[in-house]
Design an enzyme around this catalytic site. Structure first.
Site, short mmCIF file in Angstrom:
data_model
loop_
_atom_site.label_atom_id
_atom_site.label_comp_id
_atom_site.label_asym_id
_atom_site.label_seq_id
_atom_site.Cartn_x
_atom_site.Cartn_y
_atom_site.Cartn_z
N SER A 165 0.83 -1.20 0.00
CA SER A 165 0.00 0.00 0.00
C SER A 165 0.86 1.26 0.00
CB SER A 165 -0.95 -0.05 1.19
OG SER A 165 -2.00 0.86 1.06
N ASP A 371 -8.31 -5.94 -5.75
CA ASP A 371 -8.07 -4.71 -5.00
C ASP A 371 -8.70 -3.55 -5.75
OD1 ASP A 371 -7.13 -2.85 -3.22
OD2 ASP A 371 -5.05 -2.92 -3.89
N HIS A 432 -6.38 -6.35 -1.53
CA HIS A 432 -5.28 -5.47 -1.17
C HIS A 432 -4.21 -6.19 -0.35
CE1 HIS A 432 -3.68 -1.41 -0.80
NE2 HIS A 432 -3.55 -1.55 0.51
#
Length: 458
Positions: A165, A371, A432
């Site tokens: 991320s 994601d 994610h």
């Protein structure tokens, strides 16, 4: 399976201490040396916390050096020591039971609560929070200089920076700072490569991906997809003008539109509805558009464990570590970290990826298929903006399908494309948090990235 027991987890050995405004240990660890942890004061009154595990599968004298993975969490403000360690790739899960898919099977693991103010890291003065990714990189490099300067045995283990991320922005900036420090003779280590997992490298490309992607999967209609693209264009112009704080505010507006138009799609898995999660956005959160701030608690909502990560870290883990100042609570400064980086949040880091590639550093990109926040569509878009001379050849070669024969023989788990020092993994049926959604393939992937001597044949 890694034979790390909860009994051993609770056997710390004091190594050395020093006095600041509070009594803090520089480094402590388990009696057998399999774990070490501590604080480094990277600037006066600014303290980074780290935790390192030595793999029980470590091969000391193999033809290929045993690797070390430095894991960097995102947020910004999310804790690698907590989330990455106990919820994704560390030796124990949140119930303190051995994790079958721990990356410790393939590498030593170094977790850092980065930047200062994250997790158990802290500042004694609010003016000391970092305001840019580069400032965070300087602090992290200072920590590595300290650790590698005092632990000569670590230097033979190539360091692979693996990020998730927002951590991807830290990773590429710190990799360049590390390269500079190595060249200057200030840091003695071998940088093995950088891996960017679902990483926020180019915010512009991600926000432009949301409308078309969600329309394709029926979470937005034409009207709301068009509205999404209008705000994305506003963000593009603000980024182009260097108005990054304005771009952050517009990003919040766009998230609000997406939440409303999709009836609360899950930003970490677009096949799900965030309303089904215990951390579902409240009306207040929706008005403040704080979806990204849900990142530190998202995995707790999905885990089969009943243990809340905050309770774990401020309870039994705090007791184990024994060096956390009484005034520090795990994660209590995370909002301050996020807010202090708000003017750098939307700044792209494509140039840094280009620099790493031009230096011959191995760069791996991996992305979960479902994601949304860092959608594969957006990742593919920023990759095409690279000025790297190998991009045309990279685009022209075929992908290789990936499998996990010990899990589901013959079932495609992902794809890999590699050309020279650029590698791209498409991870199917993952959101994610790739190591959580596809643990078998993730373990195989990290073995390939690090060229671990313990590479599995699965």
């Amino acid at each position: 399976m890694v034979k790390t027991s909860s009994a051993r987890l609770l056997l710390p050995l004091l190594l050395c201490c020093f006095l600041l405004s509070v009594k803090i240990c520089v480094a402590t660890g388990t009696a057998d040396g399999s774990e070490q942890w501590g604080y480094v004061e990277v600037r006066p009154k600014a303290h980074l916390f780290w935790w390192r595990y030595r793999s029980p599968q470590r091969i000391e004298n193999g033809s290929t050096p045993w690797p070390t993975v430095l894991w960097l969490q995102g947020g910004p403000g999310a804790s690698g020591v907590g989330i990455g360690n106990f919820q994704e790739i560390g030796p124990l899960d949140a119930d303190l039971k051995p994790r079958k898919s721990t990356w410790l099977q393939k590498a030593d693991l170094l977790f850092v609560d980065n930047p200062v103010g994250t997790g158990f890291s802290y500042v004694e003065d609010e003016s000391l929070f970092v305001r840019t990714d580069v400032e965070a990189a300087v602090d992290l490099t200072t920590l590595l200089k300290k650790l590698y300067g005092e632990n000569e045995s670590w230097r033979n283990s190539p360091l692979f920076i693996v990020a998730e991320s927002y951590g991807g922005k830290y990773a590429v900036t710190v990799a360049l700072t590390i390269v500079e420090a190595i060249k200057a003779g200030e840091l003695k280590l071998k940088l093995g490569g950088v891996a960017l997992g679902d990483s926020w490298i180019s915010p512009e490309d991600f926000v432009f991906s949301w409308g078309p992607l969600l329309r394709d999967v029926s979470r937005l209609d034409i009207k709301d997809a068009d509205k999404s693209n209008i705000i994305a264009e506003r963000i593009r112009q603000e980024i182009e003008k260097g108005q990054f704080l304005d771009a952050t505010n517009s990003w919040s507006d766009l998230e609000g539109l997406i939440i409303s138009g999709s009836n609360k799609v899950d930003f970490y898995n677009f096949l799900l509805d965030s309303a089904d999660d215990p951390i579902s956005l409240t009306a207040v959160q929706q008005s403040e558009k704080l979806t990204m701030k849900a990142y530190p608690t998202y995995l707790s909502s999905k885990a089969s464990s009943s243990v809340d990560i905050s309770s774990l870290m401020n309870g039994v883990i705090r007791e184990k570590l024994k060096i956390i100042p009484k005034t520090v609570s795990w994660g209590n400064q995370s909002d301050d970290v996020f807010n202090s980086l708000s003017s750098d949040f939307m700044r792209p880091r494509i140039r840094e990826v280009d620099e790493l590639l031009s230096l011959g550093i191995n760069v791996t990109i991996y992305n979960g298929q479902v994601d949304l926040i860092c959608a594969t569509k957006g990742t593919e878009a920023w990759v095409q903006k690279l000025k790297w001379e190998g991009l045309k050849d990279f685009n022209s070669i075929d992908r290789t399908p990936l499998y996990c024969t010990t899990e589901e023989p013959g079932v495609t788990k992902g794809f890999l494309k590699s050309y020279k020092n650029l590698h791209f993994y498409w991870i199917l049926k993952a959101g994610h948090f790739v190591p959580v959604d596809q643990p078998c393939l993730s373990l195989k992937m990290i073995a390939g990235i690090t060229q671990s001597p313990a590479v599995s044949s699965s």
